[in-house]
Design a protein around this motif. Sequence first.
Motif, PDB file in Angstrom:
ATOM      1  N   LEU A  36       0.832  -1.200   0.000  1.00  0.00           N
ATOM      2  CA  LEU A  36       0.000   0.000   0.000  1.00  0.00           C
ATOM      3  C   LEU A  36       0.870   1.255   0.000  1.00  0.00           C
ATOM      4  N   VAL A  37       1.959   1.208   0.737  1.00  0.00           N
ATOM      5  CA  VAL A  37       2.903   2.337   0.745  1.00  0.00           C
ATOM      6  C   VAL A  37       3.498   2.523  -0.645  1.00  0.00           C
ATOM      7  N   LEU A  38       3.876   1.404  -1.271  1.00  0.00           N
ATOM      8  CA  LEU A  38       4.451   1.462  -2.621  1.00  0.00           C
ATOM      9  C   LEU A  38       3.418   1.976  -3.631  1.00  0.00           C
ATOM     10  N   LYS A  39       2.184   1.532  -3.492  1.00  0.00           N
ATOM     11  CA  LYS A  39       1.104   2.001  -4.377  1.00  0.00           C
ATOM     12  C   LYS A  39       0.920   3.509  -4.241  1.00  0.00           C
ATOM     13  N   THR A  40       0.981   3.998  -3.008  1.00  0.00           N
ATOM     14  CA  THR A  40       0.836   5.435  -2.762  1.00  0.00           C
ATOM     15  C   THR A  40       1.989   6.200  -3.393  1.00  0.00           C
ATOM     16  N   LEU A  41       3.189   5.647  -3.275  1.00  0.00           N
ATOM     17  CA  LEU A  41       4.372   6.275  -3.868  1.00  0.00           C
ATOM     18  C   LEU A  41       4.248   6.341  -5.394  1.00  0.00           C
ATOM     19  N   ILE A  42       3.811   5.243  -5.990  1.00  0.00           N
ATOM     20  CA  ILE A  42       3.670   5.191  -7.450  1.00  0.00           C
ATOM     21  C   ILE A  42       2.617   6.191  -7.935  1.00  0.00           C
ATOM     22  N   TRP A  43       1.484   6.263  -7.228  1.00  0.00           N
ATOM     23  CA  TRP A  43       0.443   7.202  -7.636  1.00  0.00           C
ATOM     24  C   TRP A  43       0.885   8.648  -7.415  1.00  0.00           C
ATOM     25  N   GLY A  44       1.731   8.872  -6.417  1.00  0.00           N
ATOM     26  CA  GLY A  44       2.307  10.203  -6.239  1.00  0.00           C
ATOM     27  C   GLY A  44       3.121  10.605  -7.447  1.00  0.00           C
ATOM     28  N   ALA A  45       3.865   9.644  -7.997  1.00  0.00           N
ATOM     29  CA  ALA A  45       4.657   9.898  -9.200  1.00  0.00           C
ATOM     30  C   ALA A  45       3.748  10.147 -10.404  1.00  0.00           C
ATOM     31  N   ILE A  46       2.698   9.322 -10.541  1.00  0.00           N
ATOM     32  CA  ILE A  46       1.791   9.461 -11.684  1.00  0.00           C
ATOM     33  C   ILE A  46       1.076  10.817 -11.670  1.00  0.00           C
ATOM     34  N   LEU A  47       0.620  11.228 -10.488  1.00  0.00           N
ATOM     35  CA  LEU A  47      -0.109  12.500 -10.377  1.00  0.00           C
ATOM     36  C   LEU A  47       0.801  13.711 -10.572  1.00  0.00           C
ATOM     37  N   SER A  48       2.119  13.481 -10.566  1.00  0.00           N
ATOM     38  CA  SER A  48       3.033  14.602 -10.808  1.00  0.00           C
ATOM     39  C   SER A  48       3.076  14.961 -12.293  1.00  0.00           C
ATOM     40  N   LEU A  49       2.716  14.030 -13.151  1.00  0.00           N
ATOM     41  CA  LEU A  49       2.841  14.228 -14.597  1.00  0.00           C
ATOM     42  C   LEU A  49       2.026  15.408 -15.141  1.00  0.00           C
ATOM     43  N   PRO A  50       0.754  15.550 -14.761  1.00  0.00           N
ATOM     44  CA  PRO A  50      -0.008  16.685 -15.323  1.00  0.00           C
ATOM     45  C   PRO A  50       0.311  18.026 -14.678  1.00  0.00           C
ATOM     46  N   CYS A  51       1.072  18.016 -13.589  1.00  0.00           N
ATOM     47  CA  CYS A  51       1.286  19.257 -12.834  1.00  0.00           C
ATOM     48  C   CYS A  51       2.027  20.324 -13.638  1.00  0.00           C
ATOM     49  N   ALA A  52       3.045  19.919 -14.396  1.00  0.00           N
ATOM     50  CA  ALA A  52       3.825  20.899 -15.166  1.00  0.00           C
ATOM     51  C   ALA A  52       2.945  21.657 -16.149  1.00  0.00           C
ATOM     52  N   GLY A  53       2.044  20.934 -16.828  1.00  0.00           N
ATOM     53  CA  GLY A  53       1.140  21.576 -17.776  1.00  0.00           C
ATOM     54  C   GLY A  53       0.170  22.526 -17.089  1.00  0.00           C
TER      55      GLY A  53
END
Length: 250
Positions: A36-53
């Motif tokens: 679950l910790v790893l899943k949270t970490l991975i989704w944190g990375a995924i949600l970073s993708l649209p932030c720059a735009g």
Amino acid sequence: MSSSLYAVLVPALLPVILIIFYIYKKDKVEKEPFGLVLKTLIWGAILSLPCAGIESVMEVILKFFFEEGSVQLIAMDNIVGVALIEELAKYIVIMLFIWKNDNFDYRYDGIVYAAAASLGFAALENVLYLIQFGTDISLGRALFAIPGHTTFSVFMGLYLSRAKEALCNNQPARVKRFKFKALLVPTIIHGIYDFLLDENLQEDFSFIFILFVIIIDIIALLIIKHEYKHDKPLGVVKKVDPQSGEELNE
């Protein structure tokens, strides 16, 4: 794996691994599921993708309200156009995958999961920065950027745990207040952090930045120490029938 890829991934990810290991190890009362910790970490990375735009769009919008090159624009761009968007992305990860999860049942858990979401965000951001600017910046990012994201997350995790505790104690007003603080406080700290580093400022705030980082890092470490030493159950969230208001049996 090529040596050039190693040269990027090792300095980019090693600080993330060391910090999340430290925070996870301190969870001595009831370890969170590693998956679950790893899943949270991975989704944190995924949600970073649209932030720059989104940040680029926000920068354009803010220029309609503030003069180009003004301190007001720089401040609003860093606080609203960057910090709020990035902290909101991490907050969304927690709300989607952790808030209602039964494993979020102890005070220290909020810090563990908030740190995981934040470090996932920081990990991908770090990889992209090192690819773009080279590994010469790896030391600076390891000393400031990665711990910075962690520090922001400690405040978010602290208030999210208090919000979940209030939920367990049927205190809806406190839930809303602590949820609001969980987003507001890290956003302000993150915004000040970025503002003091902004290259568009005419003045050099290097000394103030270093002092600010030392202060918030010390506070974050004290919060971590207090929370894992005084870790306790948040209680059991009671399931209530929305029509009758009576507690439901499992």
